[in-house]
Motif scaffolding. Structure first.
Motif, PDB file in Angstrom:
ATOM      1  N   ASP A 102      32.642  11.245  28.094  1.00 29.08           N
ATOM      2  CA  ASP A 102      32.772  11.361  26.546  1.00 29.08           C
ATOM      3  C   ASP A 102      32.850  12.799  26.292  1.00 29.08           C
ATOM      4  OD1 ASP A 102      32.436   8.658  26.084  1.00 29.08           O
ATOM      5  OD2 ASP A 102      30.203   8.874  26.174  1.00 29.08           O
ATOM      6  N   ASP A 103      32.321  13.916  27.162  1.00 33.99           N
ATOM      7  CA  ASP A 103      32.569  15.265  26.947  1.00 33.99           C
ATOM      8  C   ASP A 103      33.937  15.865  27.328  1.00 33.99           C
ATOM      9  OD1 ASP A 103      31.210  17.854  26.189  1.00 33.99           O
ATOM     10  OD2 ASP A 103      31.617  18.320  28.276  1.00 33.99           O
ATOM     11  N   GLN A 104      34.675  15.481  28.206  1.00 28.31           N
ATOM     12  CA  GLN A 104      35.703  15.881  28.643  1.00 28.31           C
ATOM     13  C   GLN A 104      36.963  15.042  28.657  1.00 28.31           C
ATOM     14  OE1 GLN A 104      35.512  18.302  32.440  1.00 28.31           O
ATOM     15  NE2 GLN A 104      33.147  18.632  31.845  1.00 28.31           N
TER      16      GLN A 104
END
Length: 234
Positions: free
Chosen positions: A141-143
């Motif tokens: 989800d972050d990258q």
């Protein structure tokens, strides 16, 4: 680049094409094994829906040298060009990466860096990652999601992450099933073709892009900038 069996043979009906992009570099990497399970489950779902489908696998490890050369020279060639063309024709994709030093594989990022910005518009994709510890669970989800949002792809709602302790956990199987259903449903709906077929000219494209050779790039000469360039008034 390898292929899994067709989900269904249906006469002259063109099969839907799912492409696995695998950034794992081991002979039997956990990233590849996880992606293969999702791809097979998606094929099973498409079979239930009587939708013909095939799966191709792009292993990035053997293409590492060509990817580096393309980053420097700007022109993919050989097997790398074939892999990019395969991905461009996909109706859906499974993107899988190991996590290194709290980040996605540099090999995967480099591969995406050389793709035409238009190549994945409206393509349904399943996002997959593996790591040696559950502390990296948010890398997807972050990258990965922001990266493929920039590419204007359509990530399915459920992503799949696996640390070593997850392989024996029934919860992982349920996430795989859910992801496969989401991907298969979008692929069966031909959502990519529906969106790009009706709205391709509404996207901002890179001049000279070749992601969609059936949609040639045209120059709009009736703009303020173009009129100034030709000596006219805005």
């Amino acid at each position: 680049m390898t292929a899994l069996p067709s989900a269904l043979e249906a006469g002259d009906t063109p099969p839907r094409r799912i492409v696995v992009v695998n950034a794992g570099i081991g002979t039997s990497s956990s990233s590849r094994r996880l992606a293969d399970r999702i791809a097979q489950k998606a094929l099973d779902q498409l079979t239930v829906q009587h939708v013909p489908a095939t799966v191709s696998v792009i292993d990035l490890g053997p293409l590492a040298g060509e990817i580096a050369h393309a980053i420097v020279g700007g022109h993919p060639q050989g097997e790398l060009l074939t892999a990019i063309q395969t991905l461009a024709a996909a109706d859906g994709a499974v993107i899988t990466t190991p996590v290194y030093k709290a980040g996605i594989s540099g090999l995967l990022k480099s591969f995406v860096d050389i793709l035409d910005n238009d190549l994945l518009i409206a393509t349904p994709i399943a996002l997959v990652a593996t790591a040696g510890t559950a502390r990296h669970a948010l890398v997807i989800d972050d990258q990965l999601r922001p990266l493929f949002a920039f590419m204007r792809a359509l990530p399915v709602p459920t992503s799949v992450f696996a640390a070593p302790e997850d392989w024996a956990d029934p919860t992982l199987g349920r996430r795989i099933d859910r992801t496969a259903v989401e991907l298969a449903t979008l692929v069966a709906s031909s959502i990519r073709s529906a969106i790009t077929g009706q709205g391709w000219d509404r996207y901002q494209h890179t001049w000279g892009g070749n992601a969609r050779p059936d949609q040639p790039q045209e120059v709009d000469f009736d703009t303020d900038l173009m009129r100034l360039a030709t000596g006219g008034r805005p």
